[in-house]
Design a protein around this motif. Structure first.
Motif, short mmCIF file in Angstrom:
data_model
loop_
_atom_site.label_atom_id
_atom_site.label_comp_id
_atom_site.label_asym_id
_atom_site.label_seq_id
_atom_site.Cartn_x
_atom_site.Cartn_y
_atom_site.Cartn_z
N LEU A 191 12.40 -8.68 2.33
CA LEU A 191 11.48 -7.55 2.22
C LEU A 191 12.11 -6.30 2.81
N SER A 192 12.86 -6.48 3.91
CA SER A 192 13.54 -5.36 4.55
C SER A 192 14.57 -4.74 3.62
N ASP A 193 15.33 -5.59 2.93
CA ASP A 193 16.34 -5.09 1.99
C ASP A 193 15.69 -4.31 0.84
N LYS A 194 14.57 -4.83 0.35
CA LYS A 194 13.87 -4.14 -0.74
C LYS A 194 13.33 -2.79 -0.26
N LEU A 195 12.85 -2.77 0.98
CA LEU A 195 12.32 -1.53 1.56
C LEU A 195 13.42 -0.48 1.67
N GLU A 196 14.60 -0.90 2.10
CA GLU A 196 15.73 0.03 2.21
C GLU A 196 16.12 0.56 0.83
N GLN A 197 16.11 -0.31 -0.17
CA GLN A 197 16.46 0.10 -1.52
C GLN A 197 15.45 1.11 -2.07
N ILE A 198 14.17 0.85 -1.83
CA ILE A 198 13.11 1.76 -2.30
C ILE A 198 13.24 3.13 -1.64
N GLU A 199 13.43 3.15 -0.32
CA GLU A 199 13.54 4.42 0.39
C GLU A 199 14.73 5.23 -0.10
N SER A 200 15.85 4.54 -0.38
CA SER A 200 17.05 5.22 -0.86
C SER A 200 16.81 5.83 -2.24
N ASP B 286 0.82 -1.21 0.00
CA ASP B 286 0.00 0.00 0.00
C ASP B 286 0.86 1.27 0.00
N GLY B 287 2.18 1.09 -0.02
CA GLY B 287 3.08 2.25 -0.04
C GLY B 287 3.27 2.90 1.31
N LYS B 288 2.78 2.27 2.38
CA LYS B 288 2.95 2.81 3.74
C LYS B 288 4.23 2.21 4.33
N TYR B 289 5.36 2.74 3.88
CA TYR B 289 6.65 2.12 4.19
C TYR B 289 7.04 2.28 5.66
N GLU B 290 6.71 3.42 6.26
CA GLU B 290 7.07 3.62 7.67
C GLU B 290 6.36 2.60 8.55
N LYS B 291 5.06 2.42 8.29
CA LYS B 291 4.28 1.44 9.06
C LYS B 291 4.82 0.04 8.82
N SER B 292 5.13 -0.27 7.56
CA SER B 292 5.67 -1.58 7.22
C SER B 292 7.01 -1.82 7.92
N LYS B 293 7.84 -0.78 7.94
CA LYS B 293 9.16 -0.91 8.57
C LYS B 293 9.04 -1.11 10.08
#
Length: 472
Positions: free
Chosen positions: A229-238, A200-207
């Protein structure tokens, strides 16, 4: 009246008052007085059902059937519970026993047919789960969950299907309302909720949920899965931070390149890709590449039609392209999704005001000439515009081709009137292009055209120009 019957009557009275715990106590006292009475077990089982104690209820129903193999009520009640738990084959056995005992039992044949349908749905669900056909799983679970609402296996597949088919709001609502507290703590359920927020694009909540999960998780396979999933989240945020920096600095082409990279990370994530396409569209818009901007924003809205900013961005593009009708539709959609949006309301009012002020479109403006332009000037400008907007020369995107086709048709329509002396005269006098051909047919050629160049010369020019083949 025997003592156990007195307890049963009092138990029934408490049951009717919905005092189920009191009813259980009275039925228990009756059982202690005479444990051979199947009706006491059947009634106590029903009370346990209402107290949400399914195991005790099933034990009582089973005991009632053991004491009286013809206890239809106990069989129907236990079959109902078994269906709720997804134990469909066991439920079907009891329903068939009821049918065998009393073929006139109301609705029992319908219940058997319904149970058989559920069994078929469950088999199909198991097959589609193996091949990860989430849309089909969602469809089957929607049918099963109406009756099998206490079956954890079906519930988690249903949740997984919603998350993987990006029905996030429905997934979160189902998780909140249909899972008990113990089920919510299960690791595979928590992973699905983390993924739901991620999709849903809610990355902070997901993190946040992801970090909590990693601190408590025990299953090594699940931990490995969540770390990916954590690694992908870090890559997306960067990458998002990088793209935002380029955009803020006005480096739109660089931002577009980063958005291209983001779009390659997860082809199936509709919500995420809709957001990235919307952002890339804004960069194209700022870079004055309007048709690429329109192409991206159309793709974004197709993936997610609940994001009001996408409609507002498309409205701005349509305003630039002079697509006033489309712009009005988009702004009305913005106000439907975000009724307090003052900017959208102001833009819509400005378009409507401009339309009232402008009235009919001006054919001279379409061709970019003065009202007293000579036929040679009209022909020259038409030739330039026809060359520029021919659809074959504007096929980079579907959006640009559609725009070019509309523009080319509009240019030809204007030219066909303004290059014809008779039609031009009618247009100049009426200011309208509607029905000019019909009006011209009713005229003779003796009209006064003294304000124009020589009529014969114009006709010759027109014949020559027609030979050049610029009509579409």
């Amino acid at each position: 009246m025997s003592l156990w019957e007195a307890k049963k009557i009092k138990g029934n009275e408490e049951f009717k008052k919905k005092n189920y715990a009191a009813a259980v106590g009275l039925y228990t006292e009756g059982i202690q007085l005479d444990p051979s009475q199947d009706v006491l077990y059947s009634n106590r089982g029903l009370s346990y059902m209402n107290l949400n104690e399914p195991e005790k209820a099933k034990m009582d129903f089973s005991k009632a059937i053991e004491l009286n193999p013809n206890n239809i009520k106990a069989m129907k009640r236990i079959s109902y519970m078994l269906i709720q738990e997804g134990l469909l084959l066991e439920a079907l056995i009891y329903l068939r026993k009821v049918r065998k005992i009393d073929r006139e039992e109301p609705a029992i044949l319908t219940e058997i047919e319904e149970c058989q349908k559920l069994i078929q749905y469950k088999r199909e669900l198991d097959d589609n789960k193996v091949i990860n056909d989430w849309n089909k799983c969602y469809e089957l679970c929607s049918k099963l969950i109406k009756r099998c609402n206490k079956c954890f296996e079906i519930k988690i597949i249903y949740l997984e299907a919603m998350v993987n088919s990006y029905q996030i709001d429905e997934a979160l609502s189902f998780y909140k309302n249909d899972f008990n507290n113990n089920e919510k703590q299960l690791e595979n359920v928590q992973i699905l909720i983390i993924k739901a927020y991620f999709n849903d694009g809610k990355y902070e909540k997901s993190k946040q949920l992801l970090l909590n999960f990693l601190s408590n998780a025990k299953d090594s396979n699940l931990i490995e899965k969540i770390k990916k999933l954590s690694d992908k989240l870090e890559q997306i945020e960067s990458l998002k931070e990088k793209a935002n920096k380029f955009y803020t600095d006005g480096l739109y082409k660089d931002a577009i390149n980063v958005y291209n990279e983001l779009l390659s990370l997860d082809n199936n994530n509709k919500i995420f890709n809709a957001l990235i396409l919307s952002n890339r569209s804004l960069c194209y818009y700022k870079d004055k590449q309007l048709f690429l901007a329109l192409h991206d924003i159309n793709a974004s809205i197709k993936l997610n039609d609940k994001y009001w900013k996408s409609f507002q961005r498309r409205a701005n593009i349509n305003i630039k392209l002079k697509y006033s009708e489309q712009a009005k539709d988009d702004l009305r959609k913005v106000l439907e999704l975000d009724p307090s949006n003052k900017e959208a309301r102001k833009l819509l009012e400005e378009i409507l005001k401009e339309e009232r002020k402008k009235g009919n479109k001006d054919l001279y403006t379409i061709l970019g000439v003065r009202q007293n332009a000579t036929f040679e000037e009209i022909r020259r400008e038409y030739k330039k515009l026809a060359f520029k907007w021919h659809p074959d020369r504007n096929s980079e995107t579907e959006e640009k081709k559609i725009f070019a086709e509309k523009k080319f048709k509009e240019i030809n329509a204007a030219y066909n009137i303004l290059f014809d002396p008779n039609k031009r005269d009618i247009y100049d006098k009426t200011g309208k292009e509607e029905n000019i051909d019909q009006k011209y047919d009713t005229r003779n050629d003796s009209g006064d055209y003294k304000n124009y160049n020589n009529k014969r010369e114009r006709s010759r020019d027109k014949e020559q120009y027609m030979k050049e083949g610029f009509h579409y």
